[in-house]
Design a protein around this motif. Structure first.
Motif, PDB file in Angstrom:
ATOM      1  N   LEU A 162       0.836  -1.192   0.000  1.00 18.10           N
ATOM      2  CA  LEU A 162       0.000   0.000   0.000  1.00 18.10           C
ATOM      3  C   LEU A 162       0.877   1.249   0.000  1.00 18.10           C
ATOM      4  O   LEU A 162       1.846   1.335   0.753  1.00 18.10           O
ATOM      5  N   THR A 163       0.512   2.223  -0.837  1.00 17.43           N
ATOM      6  CA  THR A 163       1.253   3.482  -0.873  1.00 17.43           C
ATOM      7  C   THR A 163       0.379   4.673  -0.497  1.00 17.43           C
ATOM      8  O   THR A 163       0.889   5.701  -0.055  1.00 17.43           O
ATOM      9  N   GLU A 164      -0.927   4.543  -0.642  1.00 15.91           N
ATOM     10  CA  GLU A 164      -1.839   5.644  -0.296  1.00 15.91           C
ATOM     11  C   GLU A 164      -3.221   5.079  -0.022  1.00 15.91           C
ATOM     12  O   GLU A 164      -3.647   4.106  -0.653  1.00 15.91           O
ATOM     13  N   VAL A 165      -3.920   5.691   0.928  1.00 15.06           N
ATOM     14  CA  VAL A 165      -5.282   5.259   1.235  1.00 15.06           C
ATOM     15  C   VAL A 165      -6.195   6.474   1.335  1.00 15.06           C
ATOM     16  O   VAL A 165      -5.774   7.550   1.762  1.00 15.06           O
ATOM     17  N   SER A 166      -7.458   6.292   0.905  1.00 17.58           N
ATOM     18  CA  SER A 166      -8.496   7.311   1.043  1.00 17.58           C
ATOM     19  C   SER A 166      -9.519   6.789   2.040  1.00 17.58           C
ATOM     20  O   SER A 166      -9.947   5.631   1.941  1.00 17.58           O
ATOM     21  N   LEU A 167      -9.911   7.637   2.970  1.00 21.51           N
ATOM     22  CA  LEU A 167     -10.770   7.190   4.058  1.00 21.51           C
ATOM     23  C   LEU A 167     -11.971   8.107   4.251  1.00 21.51           C
ATOM     24  O   LEU A 167     -11.882   9.327   4.055  1.00 21.51           O
ATOM     25  N   LYS A 168     -13.068   7.503   4.666  1.00 19.31           N
ATOM     26  CA  LYS A 168     -14.205   8.267   5.157  1.00 19.31           C
ATOM     27  C   LYS A 168     -14.013   8.480   6.652  1.00 19.31           C
ATOM     28  O   LYS A 168     -13.659   7.547   7.384  1.00 19.31           O
ATOM     29  N   VAL A 169     -14.249   9.696   7.121  1.00 23.12           N
ATOM     30  CA  VAL A 169     -14.152   9.998   8.542  1.00 23.12           C
ATOM     31  C   VAL A 169     -15.513  10.496   9.022  1.00 23.12           C
ATOM     32  O   VAL A 169     -16.392  10.810   8.217  1.00 23.12           O
ATOM     33  N   LEU A 170     -15.695  10.550  10.336  1.00 25.57           N
ATOM     34  CA  LEU A 170     -16.978  10.963  10.896  1.00 25.57           C
ATOM     35  C   LEU A 170     -16.782  11.957  12.035  1.00 25.57           C
ATOM     36  O   LEU A 170     -15.716  11.993  12.665  1.00 25.57           O
ATOM     37  N   PRO A 171     -17.810  12.746  12.347  1.00 21.86           N
ATOM     38  CA  PRO A 171     -17.710  13.688  13.466  1.00 21.86           C
ATOM     39  C   PRO A 171     -17.602  12.965  14.805  1.00 21.86           C
ATOM     40  O   PRO A 171     -18.119  11.853  14.971  1.00 21.86           O
ATOM     41  N   VAL A 172     -16.948  13.598  15.747  1.00 22.12           N
ATOM     42  CA  VAL A 172     -16.903  13.087  17.120  1.00 22.12           C
ATOM     43  C   VAL A 172     -18.243  13.418  17.778  1.00 22.12           C
ATOM     44  O   VAL A 172     -18.702  14.564  17.722  1.00 22.12           O
ATOM     45  N   PRO A 173     -18.906  12.458  18.408  1.00 24.31           N
ATOM     46  CA  PRO A 173     -20.188  12.752  19.058  1.00 24.31           C
ATOM     47  C   PRO A 173     -20.006  13.671  20.259  1.00 24.31           C
ATOM     48  O   PRO A 173     -18.917  13.794  20.815  1.00 24.31           O
ATOM     49  N   GLU A 174     -21.080  14.287  20.655  1.00 23.58           N
ATOM     50  CA  GLU A 174     -21.030  15.243  21.768  1.00 23.58           C
ATOM     51  C   GLU A 174     -20.550  14.596  23.059  1.00 23.58           C
ATOM     52  O   GLU A 174     -19.748  15.169  23.803  1.00 23.58           O
ATOM     53  N   THR A 175     -21.022  13.392  23.335  1.00 22.93           N
ATOM     54  CA  THR A 175     -20.619  12.716  24.572  1.00 22.93           C
ATOM     55  C   THR A 175     -20.796  11.211  24.422  1.00 22.93           C
ATOM     56  O   THR A 175     -21.329  10.736  23.418  1.00 22.93           O
ATOM     57  N   GLN A 176     -20.315  10.480  25.399  1.00 23.76           N
ATOM     58  CA  GLN A 176     -20.527   9.037  25.446  1.00 23.76           C
ATOM     59  C   GLN A 176     -20.903   8.651  26.873  1.00 23.76           C
ATOM     60  O   GLN A 176     -20.599   9.358  27.834  1.00 23.76           O
ATOM     61  N   GLY A 177     -21.570   7.538  26.994  1.00 23.04           N
ATOM     62  CA  GLY A 177     -21.911   7.014  28.310  1.00 23.04           C
ATOM     63  C   GLY A 177     -21.750   5.509  28.316  1.00 23.04           C
ATOM     64  O   GLY A 177     -21.992   4.852  27.297  1.00 23.04           O
ATOM     65  N   THR A 178     -21.325   4.967  29.445  1.00 24.95           N
ATOM     66  CA  THR A 178     -21.135   3.519  29.563  1.00 24.95           C
ATOM     67  C   THR A 178     -21.904   3.002  30.756  1.00 24.95           C
ATOM     68  O   THR A 178     -21.704   3.456  31.892  1.00 24.95           O
ATOM     69  N   LEU A 179     -22.803   2.064  30.496  1.00 28.41           N
ATOM     70  CA  LEU A 179     -23.539   1.385  31.555  1.00 28.41           C
ATOM     71  C   LEU A 179     -22.800   0.108  31.903  1.00 28.41           C
ATOM     72  O   LEU A 179     -22.539  -0.724  31.022  1.00 28.41           O
ATOM     73  N   MET A 180     -22.435  -0.055  33.175  1.00 29.41           N
ATOM     74  CA  MET A 180     -21.708  -1.236  33.620  1.00 29.41           C
ATOM     75  C   MET A 180     -22.624  -2.124  34.456  1.00 29.41           C
ATOM     76  O   MET A 180     -23.260  -1.652  35.412  1.00 29.41           O
ATOM     77  N   LEU A 181     -22.690  -3.392  34.090  1.00 32.54           N
ATOM     78  CA  LEU A 181     -23.437  -4.390  34.836  1.00 32.54           C
ATOM     79  C   LEU A 181     -22.423  -5.246  35.589  1.00 32.54           C
ATOM     80  O   LEU A 181     -21.507  -5.802  34.987  1.00 32.54           O
ATOM     81  N   ARG A 182     -22.582  -5.363  36.886  1.00 28.84           N
ATOM     82  CA  ARG A 182     -21.593  -6.064  37.699  1.00 28.84           C
ATOM     83  C   ARG A 182     -22.095  -7.427  38.163  1.00 28.84           C
ATOM     84  O   ARG A 182     -23.273  -7.617  38.443  1.00 28.84           O
ATOM     85  N   ASN A 183     -21.137  -8.353  38.191  1.00 29.14           N
ATOM     86  CA  ASN A 183     -21.328  -9.658  38.840  1.00 29.14           C
ATOM     87  C   ASN A 183     -22.377 -10.537  38.172  1.00 29.14           C
ATOM     88  O   ASN A 183     -23.160 -11.220  38.855  1.00 29.14           O
ATOM     89  N   ILE A 184     -22.393 -10.556  36.836  1.00 30.95           N
ATOM     90  CA  ILE A 184     -23.163 -11.581  36.143  1.00 30.95           C
ATOM     91  C   ILE A 184     -22.168 -12.467  35.392  1.00 30.95           C
ATOM     92  O   ILE A 184     -21.102 -12.002  34.972  1.00 30.95           O
ATOM     93  N   ASP A 185     -22.489 -13.744  35.270  1.00 30.15           N
ATOM     94  CA  ASP A 185     -21.531 -14.667  34.652  1.00 30.15           C
ATOM     95  C   ASP A 185     -21.496 -14.483  33.143  1.00 30.15           C
ATOM     96  O   ASP A 185     -22.271 -13.706  32.566  1.00 30.15           O
TER      97      ASP A 185
END
Length: 379
Positions: A162-185
């Motif tokens: 490979l010598t060159e690549v063209s890419l699609k990029v996207l905007p960074v979202p305003e925020t992110q959130g992560t829901l964590m579930l604890r102690n399930i198998d």
């Protein structure tokens, strides 16, 4: 080491070569093969960046960090979340965009946004006969015959440089959130991740780690977007998954960033001894495969479709896993004839792969130590 400073020089080198060539980008992925090294470090730089059109064109040797910094200045990003395995592999230097595309390197967001190959609009490369080829373009609707762009993504340099690549990029979202579930198998975790991914709440990360925080297993679900939307979707996920009986926690921004960076870059195993394997499978098969593998450590990404396992050095994990719908790649460890890096192909697939390699690399010179599933899977 050969360090050409132009695409034409790469073609000249390949045409004149009489022995194997080891293609090197940032030398961060531990994929060295026998042969004279061909470094693309001098083929570097962003040649076109159009934020309004969400497109970027860069030479293959451009460091990934340079691209990410440029995009961040316009609050944009590579949506496929390419991983950085230098910590896991103990390598140095900086990953290049050519290496990212050649290995189809994709992180946790792949499950929602797609892989690196889904954002590659065009490529330029030099095949094993020294021919310069251009395929694709700089817009999503560009159609120019055979889709060599997708073929080059994940080929690990076995079909061309490979010598060159063209890419699609996207905007960074305003925020992110992560829901964590604890102690399930692990079985309940796969069920919870599947339910979340099947919901309308646009999950951009779904992972399960047994020991990540030292106080029991954690199943994490990430959502991104406008702040009000993220808050709403997290509350809906809580209601959806209440039946699991898990203790639920909304992670802070710092904890969320730490968790997903660690999952993306496999940092949980960076300072731990042993071989590290990457297993692709059906999510529903993941718990049983984990029991069969008996790893020292394991975590799930992509809702259970991707497993990272750490086992004692020299372990033939494929033998432990047995027959299943998927494959296993030795990412960190010593490969051999009896324990190849990539999953051995079936006879039919191997014949097709050999035919492709012969067509693109008739002298069998380019990264020829990387065989197996190198044409279809990236690490």
């Amino acid at each position: 080491m050969m360090t050409p400073d132009s695409e034409a020089a790469v073609a000249d080198i390949i045409r004149a070569a009489t022995g194997p060539i080891c293609i090197e980008g940032g030398n961060t992925r531990g994929c060295a093969v026998p042969g004279e090294k061909l470094s693309l470090s001098k083929l570097s730089g962003i040649t076109i960046y159009e934020p309004g059109a969400l497109t970027l064109v860069a030479k293959a040797g451009t460091p990934l960090k340079e691209i990410e910094k440029t995009l961040a200045g316009e609050r944009q990003r590579l949506a496929f979340e390419p991983h950085d395995l230098t910590g896991l592999l103990g390598t140095h230097g900086h990953s290049t965009i050519g290496g990212v595309i050649a290995t189809n390197a994709s992180g946790p967001r792949r499950i929602q946004g797609g892989a690196a190959r889904d954002y590659a609009l065009g490529v330029r490369f030099v095949d094993g006969a020294g021919h310069i080829t251009k395929n694709g373009g700089r817009v999503m609707k560009n159609v120019t015959g055979y889709d060599l762009v997708k073929l080059m993504c994940g080929a690990h340099g076995t079909l061309g440089v490979l010598t060159e690549v063209s890419l699609k990029v996207l905007p960074v979202p305003e925020t992110q959130g992560t829901l964590m579930l604890r102690n399930i198998d692990k079985a309940a975790a796969v069920g919870a991740m599947s339910a979340a991914l099947g919901s309308p709440y646009e999950i951009t990360g779904a992972a399960h780690c047994a020991e990540v925080m030292g106080d029991g297993p954690v199943t994490a679900l990430r959502v991104e977007g406008f702040e009000a939307s993220v808050a709403y979707r997290i509350e809906q996920l809580k209601s959806l998954l209440r039946h699991t009986g898990a203790e639920m926690q909304v992670a802070s921004q710092e904890l969320s960033d730490w968790f997903w960076t660690g999952a993306r870059d496999v940092l949980r195993y960076a300072d731990k001894a042993g071989d590290v394997w990457r297993i692709s499978c059906k999510p529903s098969d993941a718990p049983a495969l984990t029991d069969a593998a008996k790893p020292e450590a394991c975590y799930y990404d992509w809702g259970g479709a991707l497993m990272w396992m750490r086992v004692p050095a020299g372990t033939d994990l494929r033998a432990r896993l047995g027959s299943y719908d998927g494959h296993a790649i030795l990412v960190r460890g010593t490969a051999s004839a009896d324990l190849p890096r990539f999953q051995p192909e079936s006879a039919g697939v191997a014949q097709l792969s050999a035919g492709l390699r012969h067509r693109f690399d008739p002298k069998a010179m380019l990264n020829q130590g990387l065989m197996g599933r190198a044409l279809s899977e990236g690490v």
